[in-house]
Design a protein around this motif. Structure first.
Motif, PDB file in Angstrom:
ATOM      1  N   LEU A 123      -0.102   2.385   3.472  1.00  0.00           N
ATOM      2  CA  LEU A 123      -0.953   3.320   2.645  1.00  0.00           C
ATOM      3  C   LEU A 123      -1.457   4.418   3.814  1.00  0.00           C
ATOM      4  N   PRO A 124      -1.536   5.494   3.150  1.00  0.00           N
ATOM      5  CA  PRO A 124      -2.022   6.625   3.782  1.00  0.00           C
ATOM      6  C   PRO A 124      -3.128   6.367   4.984  1.00  0.00           C
ATOM      7  N   ASP A 125      -4.247   5.523   4.153  1.00  0.00           N
ATOM      8  CA  ASP A 125      -5.480   5.426   4.976  1.00  0.00           C
ATOM      9  C   ASP A 125      -5.356   4.009   5.872  1.00  0.00           C
ATOM     10  N   PRO A 126      -5.264   4.395   7.035  1.00  0.00           N
ATOM     11  CA  PRO A 126      -5.195   2.833   7.781  1.00  0.00           C
ATOM     12  C   PRO A 126      -6.260   2.250   7.590  1.00  0.00           C
ATOM     13  N   GLY A 127      -7.324   2.299   7.014  1.00  0.00           N
ATOM     14  CA  GLY A 127      -8.504   1.481   7.145  1.00  0.00           C
ATOM     15  C   GLY A 127      -8.182   0.409   6.042  1.00  0.00           C
ATOM     16  N   VAL A 128      -7.245   0.565   5.038  1.00  0.00           N
ATOM     17  CA  VAL A 128      -6.784  -0.503   4.217  1.00  0.00           C
ATOM     18  C   VAL A 128      -6.291  -1.428   4.765  1.00  0.00           C
ATOM     19  N   LEU A 129      -5.817  -1.651   6.049  1.00  0.00           N
ATOM     20  CA  LEU A 129      -5.008  -2.574   6.505  1.00  0.00           C
ATOM     21  C   LEU A 129      -5.847  -3.860   6.505  1.00  0.00           C
ATOM     22  N   ALA A 130      -7.293  -3.649   6.828  1.00  0.00           N
ATOM     23  CA  ALA A 130      -8.053  -4.949   6.874  1.00  0.00           C
ATOM     24  C   ALA A 130      -8.100  -5.607   5.470  1.00  0.00           C
ATOM     25  N   ASP A 131      -8.047  -4.862   4.634  1.00  0.00           N
ATOM     26  CA  ASP A 131      -8.095  -5.441   3.008  1.00  0.00           C
ATOM     27  C   ASP A 131      -6.558  -6.178   2.775  1.00  0.00           C
ATOM     28  N   GLN A 132      -5.661  -5.358   3.351  1.00  0.00           N
ATOM     29  CA  GLN A 132      -4.383  -5.995   3.167  1.00  0.00           C
ATOM     30  C   GLN A 132      -4.286  -7.186   3.757  1.00  0.00           C
ATOM     31  N   LEU A 133      -4.922  -7.332   5.090  1.00  0.00           N
ATOM     32  CA  LEU A 133      -4.779  -8.407   5.831  1.00  0.00           C
ATOM     33  C   LEU A 133      -5.614  -9.675   5.250  1.00  0.00           C
ATOM     34  N   VAL A 134      -6.704  -9.408   4.445  1.00  0.00           N
ATOM     35  CA  VAL A 134      -7.394 -10.376   3.969  1.00  0.00           C
ATOM     36  C   VAL A 134      -6.414 -10.873   2.616  1.00  0.00           C
ATOM     37  N   VAL A 135      -5.938 -10.161   1.723  1.00  0.00           N
ATOM     38  CA  VAL A 135      -5.185 -10.475   0.526  1.00  0.00           C
ATOM     39  C   VAL A 135      -4.234 -11.355   1.143  1.00  0.00           C
ATOM     40  N   LEU A 136      -3.344 -10.803   2.128  1.00  0.00           N
ATOM     41  CA  LEU A 136      -2.191 -11.389   2.517  1.00  0.00           C
ATOM     42  C   LEU A 136      -2.372 -12.506   3.278  1.00  0.00           C
ATOM     43  N   GLY A 137      -3.443 -12.968   3.902  1.00  0.00           N
ATOM     44  CA  GLY A 137      -3.928 -14.109   4.432  1.00  0.00           C
ATOM     45  C   GLY A 137      -4.173 -15.295   3.465  1.00  0.00           C
ATOM     46  N   LEU A 167     -10.874 -10.799  12.623  1.00  0.00           N
ATOM     47  CA  LEU A 167      -9.878  -9.741  12.953  1.00  0.00           C
ATOM     48  C   LEU A 167     -10.133  -8.605  11.849  1.00  0.00           C
ATOM     49  N   THR A 168     -10.591  -8.795  10.603  1.00  0.00           N
ATOM     50  CA  THR A 168     -10.668  -7.773   9.522  1.00  0.00           C
ATOM     51  C   THR A 168     -12.226  -7.304   9.779  1.00  0.00           C
ATOM     52  N   THR A 169     -13.191  -7.841  10.035  1.00  0.00           N
ATOM     53  CA  THR A 169     -14.368  -7.391  10.441  1.00  0.00           C
ATOM     54  C   THR A 169     -14.321  -6.375  11.455  1.00  0.00           C
ATOM     55  N   LEU A 170     -13.640  -6.774  12.757  1.00  0.00           N
ATOM     56  CA  LEU A 170     -13.458  -5.758  13.655  1.00  0.00           C
ATOM     57  C   LEU A 170     -12.866  -4.414  13.075  1.00  0.00           C
ATOM     58  N   LEU A 171     -11.675  -4.530  12.337  1.00  0.00           N
ATOM     59  CA  LEU A 171     -11.025  -3.346  11.729  1.00  0.00           C
ATOM     60  C   LEU A 171     -11.727  -2.725  10.907  1.00  0.00           C
ATOM     61  N   SER A 172     -12.899  -3.296  10.288  1.00  0.00           N
ATOM     62  CA  SER A 172     -13.668  -2.614   9.373  1.00  0.00           C
ATOM     63  C   SER A 172     -14.491  -1.376   9.712  1.00  0.00           C
ATOM     64  N   TYR A 173     -14.662  -1.416  11.438  1.00  0.00           N
ATOM     65  CA  TYR A 173     -15.463  -0.706  12.052  1.00  0.00           C
ATOM     66  C   TYR A 173     -14.778   0.373  12.416  1.00  0.00           C
ATOM     67  N   TRP A 174     -13.527   0.211  12.458  1.00  0.00           N
ATOM     68  CA  TRP A 174     -12.493   1.291  13.317  1.00  0.00           C
ATOM     69  C   TRP A 174     -12.425   2.771  12.553  1.00  0.00           C
ATOM     70  N   THR A 175     -12.180   3.701  13.118  1.00  0.00           N
ATOM     71  CA  THR A 175     -11.905   5.028  12.469  1.00  0.00           C
ATOM     72  C   THR A 175     -10.532   5.366  12.521  1.00  0.00           C
ATOM     73  N   ASN A 182       1.420  -1.736  14.472  1.00  0.00           N
ATOM     74  CA  ASN A 182       1.260  -3.299  15.094  1.00  0.00           C
ATOM     75  C   ASN A 182       0.629  -4.162  13.856  1.00  0.00           C
ATOM     76  N   LEU A 183      -0.386  -3.355  13.377  1.00  0.00           N
ATOM     77  CA  LEU A 183      -1.258  -4.202  12.217  1.00  0.00           C
ATOM     78  C   LEU A 183      -0.416  -4.263  10.972  1.00  0.00           C
ATOM     79  N   GLN A 184       0.503  -3.144  10.652  1.00  0.00           N
ATOM     80  CA  GLN A 184       1.331  -3.455   9.367  1.00  0.00           C
ATOM     81  C   GLN A 184       2.361  -4.514   9.720  1.00  0.00           C
ATOM     82  N   ALA A 185       2.749  -4.404  11.108  1.00  0.00           N
ATOM     83  CA  ALA A 185       3.902  -5.563  11.147  1.00  0.00           C
ATOM     84  C   ALA A 185       3.051  -6.977  10.830  1.00  0.00           C
ATOM     85  N   VAL A 186       1.900  -7.102  11.207  1.00  0.00           N
ATOM     86  CA  VAL A 186       1.202  -8.366  11.187  1.00  0.00           C
ATOM     87  C   VAL A 186       1.043  -8.673   9.372  1.00  0.00           C
ATOM     88  N   ALA A 187       0.855  -7.685   8.800  1.00  0.00           N
ATOM     89  CA  ALA A 187       0.572  -7.741   7.224  1.00  0.00           C
ATOM     90  C   ALA A 187       2.010  -8.188   6.620  1.00  0.00           C
TER      91      ALA A 187
END
Length: 129
Positions: free
Chosen positions: A88-102, A16-24, A62-67
């Motif tokens: 956080l203002p940059d949605p790209g950090v959601l991938a990092d948050q999901l890794v840490v919280l996972g 999931l986070t690999t997919l998100l890391s490519y998103w704009t 929705n990804l914020q809700a998963v976090a």
């Protein structure tokens, strides 16, 4: 040989986070499909986290809700109070948050059947994105 639940969960979070890391940013602000909303709501039910439908219009919401679900599951398992995950203002950090919280979810020592259920729901979420 079937991988242990912890390994399957780590792989699912990683995919999931690999997919998100490519998103704009526009991808995160796109409207969420009903399948994404349904899957995230089912994660909320699993963790007894109230998922506010009014605040989940976009994929990023929705990804914020998963976090938040990950954070709540780890806090409950460790006997700690639940705290809101900062948005956080940059949605790209959601991938990092999901890794840490996972990783927090795994460290909390959830039961294998709970991890298997979370993994299946994350796989469904990733497929629906």
């Amino acid at each position: 040989m079937i991988a242990p639940p912890v390994d399957r969960f780590h792989r699912s979070v990683g995919r999931l986070t690999t997919l998100l890391s490519y998103w704009t940013p526009p991808r995160f602000s796109a409207a969420a499909s009903p399948l994404v909303e349904e899957t995230v709501a089912s994660l909320g039910v699993r963790s007894r986290t109230p998922v506010d439908d009014a605040r989940r219009d976009t994929v990023g919401d929705n990804l914020q809700a998963v976090a938040q679900v990950f954070a709540d599951l780890a806090a409950d398992a460790e006997g700690r109070p639940r705290r809101p995950v900062p948005r956080l203002p940059d949605p790209g950090v959601l991938a990092d948050q999901l890794v840490v919280l996972g990783a927090d979810v795994v460290a909390a020592g959830l039961e294998p059947n709970v991890l298997d259920d979370l993994t299946a729901r994350l796989d469904t979420l990733r497929a629906s994105l």
